[in-house]
Design an enzyme around this catalytic site. Structure first.
Site, PDB file in Angstrom:
ATOM      1  CG  ASN A  86     -13.866 -25.960  13.909  1.00  0.00           C
ATOM      2  OD1 ASN A  86     -14.249 -27.115  14.139  1.00  0.00           O
ATOM      3  ND2 ASN A  86     -14.532 -25.127  13.115  1.00  0.00           N
ATOM      4  CD1 TRP A  87      -9.028 -30.214  15.758  1.00  0.00           C
ATOM      5  CD2 TRP A  87      -9.456 -32.327  16.381  1.00  0.00           C
ATOM      6  NE1 TRP A  87      -8.109 -30.567  16.714  1.00  0.00           N
ATOM      7  CE2 TRP A  87      -8.348 -31.850  17.118  1.00  0.00           C
ATOM      8  CE3 TRP A  87      -9.907 -33.629  16.603  1.00  0.00           C
ATOM      9  CZ2 TRP A  87      -7.682 -32.645  18.063  1.00  0.00           C
ATOM     10  CZ3 TRP A  87      -9.252 -34.413  17.538  1.00  0.00           C
ATOM     11  CH2 TRP A  87      -8.150 -33.928  18.259  1.00  0.00           C
ATOM     12  CE  LYS A  88     -13.611 -25.691   9.659  1.00  0.00           C
ATOM     13  NZ  LYS A  88     -13.694 -24.857   8.490  1.00  0.00           N
ATOM     14  CG  HIS A 126     -18.127 -22.905  11.928  1.00  0.00           C
ATOM     15  ND1 HIS A 126     -18.200 -23.110  10.573  1.00  0.00           N
ATOM     16  CD2 HIS A 126     -16.835 -22.656  12.202  1.00  0.00           C
ATOM     17  CE1 HIS A 126     -16.976 -23.000  10.054  1.00  0.00           C
ATOM     18  NE2 HIS A 126     -16.134 -22.729  11.018  1.00  0.00           N
ATOM     19  CD  GLU A 175     -17.238 -25.237   7.802  1.00  0.00           C
ATOM     20  OE1 GLU A 175     -17.138 -26.081   8.706  1.00  0.00           O
ATOM     21  OE2 GLU A 175     -16.241 -24.670   7.287  1.00  0.00           O
ATOM     22  CD  GLU A 209     -14.220 -18.977  12.145  1.00  0.00           C
ATOM     23  OE1 GLU A 209     -13.086 -19.439  12.215  1.00  0.00           O
ATOM     24  OE2 GLU A 209     -15.224 -19.670  11.952  1.00  0.00           O
ATOM     25  N   GLY A 247     -11.092 -21.576   4.931  1.00  0.00           N
ATOM     26  CA  GLY A 247     -10.630 -22.661   4.064  1.00  0.00           C
ATOM     27  C   GLY A 247     -10.221 -22.216   2.677  1.00  0.00           C
ATOM     28  CB  SER A 294      -7.034 -18.598   5.421  1.00  0.00           C
ATOM     29  OG  SER A 294      -7.956 -19.246   4.562  1.00  0.00           O
ATOM     30  N   GLY A 313      -8.963 -23.732  11.562  1.00  0.00           N
ATOM     31  CA  GLY A 313      -9.538 -24.949  11.000  1.00  0.00           C
ATOM     32  C   GLY A 313      -8.449 -25.839  10.436  1.00  0.00           C
ATOM     33  N   GLY A 314      -8.219 -25.740   9.134  1.00  0.00           N
ATOM     34  CA  GLY A 314      -7.272 -26.620   8.428  1.00  0.00           C
ATOM     35  C   GLY A 314      -5.920 -26.758   9.121  1.00  0.00           C
TER      36      GLY A 314
END
Ligand code: PGA
Length: 269
Positions: A19-21, A111, A113, A181, A187, A227, A248-249
């Site tokens: 997931n590149w966001k 998600h 966010e 999640e 993150g 994470s 993600g990251g």
């Protein structure tokens, strides 16, 4: 697909999803996907052992689709959200119809966010799940508890309740992916323990069984996210109800994401 070092009992093809966001424009996306592909090729990664999917921003999708097609790169493509509507006066929204025309296979829904910054409720998530399925997309339904929820209700009550609403009106043959999640793990560098991930993923599988039946529960992939890195992926993948990861990251760093995809090699799971 002869993967001899994998336990024979793993019944579902693992899915590693990036997931590149809101990161990487379409030019950066090309460079990234090419580099990831070369890195996996150099490492002699066996394509059939794990499914890889990337979730770029909307504005990158056409470019990435063209690249995957032209270079025959075996990554799945997904979007990070979609509209609950199919078409019409919804300024700024993106229809699932457009995504399936771009050969997206997946779409992330709910998600944390989106839930947090765009006030998406469980009902909105359910409507978007229906929209995805109407357009032949596989919804990656995200659920998870906040730190506050964890303290008040424990780890599983909130994600179980969220999934129950999302699956409410689905047919038994609907193809879905579920992503557990914990919001406090996203993150933060502080992942859940593999035991906690397993416990919640098993409970989520039970929700799938109750809503869609046992057969659906057995074939549905349930991912852990929050994470995930190359150093902890193997411990999650050892758990029987964890079928992959939503990353993600670490999905934005080629070598790190490649190492996550290759978890079977560096740990002998
Ligand atoms: P993270 O994000 O891997 O950076 O924790 C996961 C996600 O939000 O899907």
């Amino acid at each position: 697909m002869a993967v001899t070092d994998r336990p024979a009992q793993r019944p579902r093809l693992p899915l590693i999803a990036g997931n590149w966001k809101m990161n990487l424009d379409h030019l950066q996306a090309v460079a990234f996907v090419q580099k990831l592909h070369w890195t996996l090729k150099d490492a002699k990664h066996e394509d059939g052992s794990v499914e890889v999917a990337v979730f770029p921003p909307y504005t990158d999708l056409r470019t990435v689709q063209t690249l995957l097609d032209a270079d025959k790169i075996p990554f799945g493509l997904g979007a990070q959200d979609l509209s609950a509507q199919d078409s019409g006066a919804y300024t700024g929204e993106i229809s699932g119809a457009f995504l399936s025309k771009l050969q997206c296979r997946y779409v992330i829904i709910g998600h944390s966010e989106r839930r947090q910054y765009h006030a998406e409720t469980d009902e909105v998530v359910a409507a978007k799940t229906q929209a995805a399925l109407r357009h032949g997309l596989v919804p990656v339904i995200c659920v998870g508890e906040t730190a506050e929820d964890l303290e008040k209700f424990g780890a599983s009550a909130v994600p179980v309740g969220q999934l129950d609403v999302a699956l409410k009106d689905l047919k038994a043959d609907a193809e879905i992916v579920v992503a557990y999640e914990p919001v406090w793990a996203i993150g933060s560098g502080q992942a859940a323990t593999p035991e906690q991930a397993q416990d919640v993923c098993a409970k989520l599988r039970h929700v799938v069984a109750e809503r869609l039946g046992q057969e659906a529960a057995e074939r549905t992939r349930i991912l852990y996210g929050g994470s995930v890195k190359s150093g902890n992926i193997a411990s999650f993948m050892r758990e029987p109800d964890v079928d992959g990861a939503l990353v993600g990251g670490a999905s934005l760093v080629v070598d790190e994401f490649a190492a996550i995809i290759r978890y079977q090699k560096h740990v002998g799971v």
